[in-house]
Design an enzyme around this catalytic site. Sequence first.
Site, short mmCIF file in Angstrom:
data_model
loop_
_atom_site.label_atom_id
_atom_site.label_comp_id
_atom_site.label_asym_id
_atom_site.label_seq_id
_atom_site.Cartn_x
_atom_site.Cartn_y
_atom_site.Cartn_z
N GLU A 211 -0.71 2.17 -0.27
CA GLU A 211 -1.41 2.54 0.96
C GLU A 211 -1.92 3.99 0.92
OE1 GLU A 211 0.62 -0.42 4.26
OE2 GLU A 211 1.46 1.59 4.04
N GLU B 214 0.91 -7.05 2.73
CA GLU B 214 2.01 -6.98 3.69
C GLU B 214 1.54 -7.61 4.99
OE1 GLU B 214 3.56 -3.10 4.41
OE2 GLU B 214 4.11 -2.71 2.32
#
Length: 621
Positions: free
Chosen positions: A191, A271
Amino acid sequence: MGTSILRHILAAIVVSIVFIAPSLAGAQGVAAPTHRIAIEGDHFALDGKPFQIISGELHYERIPREYWRDRLKKARAMGLNTISTYVFWNAHEPKPGVYDFSGMLDVAEFVRIAQQEGLYVILRPGPYACAEWDLGGLPAWLLADPDIRLRSADEKFLVPAERWLKRLGKELAPLQLMRGGPIIAVQVENEYGSFGSPAEGDKHYLGRILAALRDAGLGEVLLYTADGGDELPAGTLPDIHAVVNFGPGEAKDEFAKLQKFRPGRPMMSGEYWAGWFDHWGEKHHDTDVKQQAEELDWILSQGYSINLYMFHGGTSFGFMNGANWENAYEPDVTSYDYDAPVSESGALSKKYFAFRDVIAKHRAGEKFPDSPAALPVIDVPEFELAESAPLWANLPTPISVDRPRSMEAFGQSYGYVLYRTKIKAALAGELVINEMRSYARVFINGKLAGTLDRRKKQDRLRIQARADSTLDILVEGTGRINFTTELRKERQGINGAVTLAGMELTGWQVFPLPMNDLSKLHFSKADDRSSPGPTFYRGQFDLRDTGDTFLDTRGWGKGAVWINGHALGRFWNLGPQQTLCVPAPWLRKEKNEVVVFAQDAPRSLRIRGLRTPILDEMGTE
């Protein structure tokens, strides 16, 4: 135009490389046909047929080794064909150049067990993870250098990160799919598009991490990056596969952003947040099972792949919980239950069965194995912690400094640190502590004068002291921030001047208290439960049979617990967590020893183990 077309052609060739591996039966020592995995246009392919990744996240560091197989069997029984796991660098390299892959950190064995249980593996080696883990998995010893810039192209960060990934490759490169293992994909960093506002030069950092993974031998399977839909441009690399992360209710919008960003490529959620984590002093999170099951159904109906975060959360044992920053410091609780399909202690929740029904619908004709039998759970009748060891009487040899420094400056990564000085003249006024991280108790001549809590942005306290008084400041590092650029400043303890009534206090003694070895504590009979100051308490209980239990810490204030030498984690009367998970493998038949470090005088010296956890009971300040 021609260069762009050529680059996409080359990328298609790269991602369509065929990887060959023995079947999962081969992991048991039986010869079997091989598998092939590739990216073919808008889908993954296994043996030339479309392959939908249905994965769930769990972290081996948060699960007792003895329970790895149980959790993986439960993953397979829910219908998952893959599991995903982070590798937390700070757990494996506790000191520079000192590596640990033993016990709960034997990641290679964890991966092998996953293969034996019929699961493929997505590996997330970082070096940065996040995951509500201290400093996002980065080693605290990096912060001993006052000028280091974490998660950047700073050589002071990149050199140790590259060294670490090279060492990790020795453990895991042989377990990639093409070499006979179950690892089908490796994530590049994590991320990065959400990390502040990356400048153009930060892509150089991502490129260096990509090169380091390949140099470590971990680039022989699918490499990918993961970000939120809006952050994809900032966190991705050309020709490296991209997936998108999001929470319930966001699937259609976030997949649309990924489709627009990388049209014609396989769609996957790296995710899908099927739960959430808790902070001390805030309510426990319960999420909507029906909504999530319906959205999971929609995702699988599109043929998209998914990684459920979390499938099983486990526990941030010891001092490894992280913290968040939303204009204020928010430390995470010890439990990482996450409202996941499999609870913190391994119990199957209603979410587990709802998700299994959805997955079974999309894997029609396949028979899932039965879930393992429920693990035994026990209660432990109340017993007394009859011995005590006051902290003041068990301090290590101090280090003398003119001005307080952070615990990292003294080679300490976790726990507590005590700062002591003499107030030479009588003074009254504000005690101001600069750069205090993250919770402090202030004592004058051994008597508590007050507390400072970073959650409340407190850095000053009004005190009054006579001449020649002893000032003690006990600081607990309650978990480093694990997300956003705030993590770059996460040195614990006191890292600056301390003033009283406008005058700087100098001439300090510093007592590092990592609390990783309790063997040198001197215990005696606990005659008075109101022992002055922070104190260790010790007691024993006997068991005829072992089982999971939950230590009830209500009435003990704030502190930490060890059972038979295993660090269970922190407790805090604030809630919402009021119990600590005690795994059965850490218990013994007959005698068991418990040590509690309490910053407050407990209401009673008695404690017990419950059959069910308390994760949703708010306490008082």
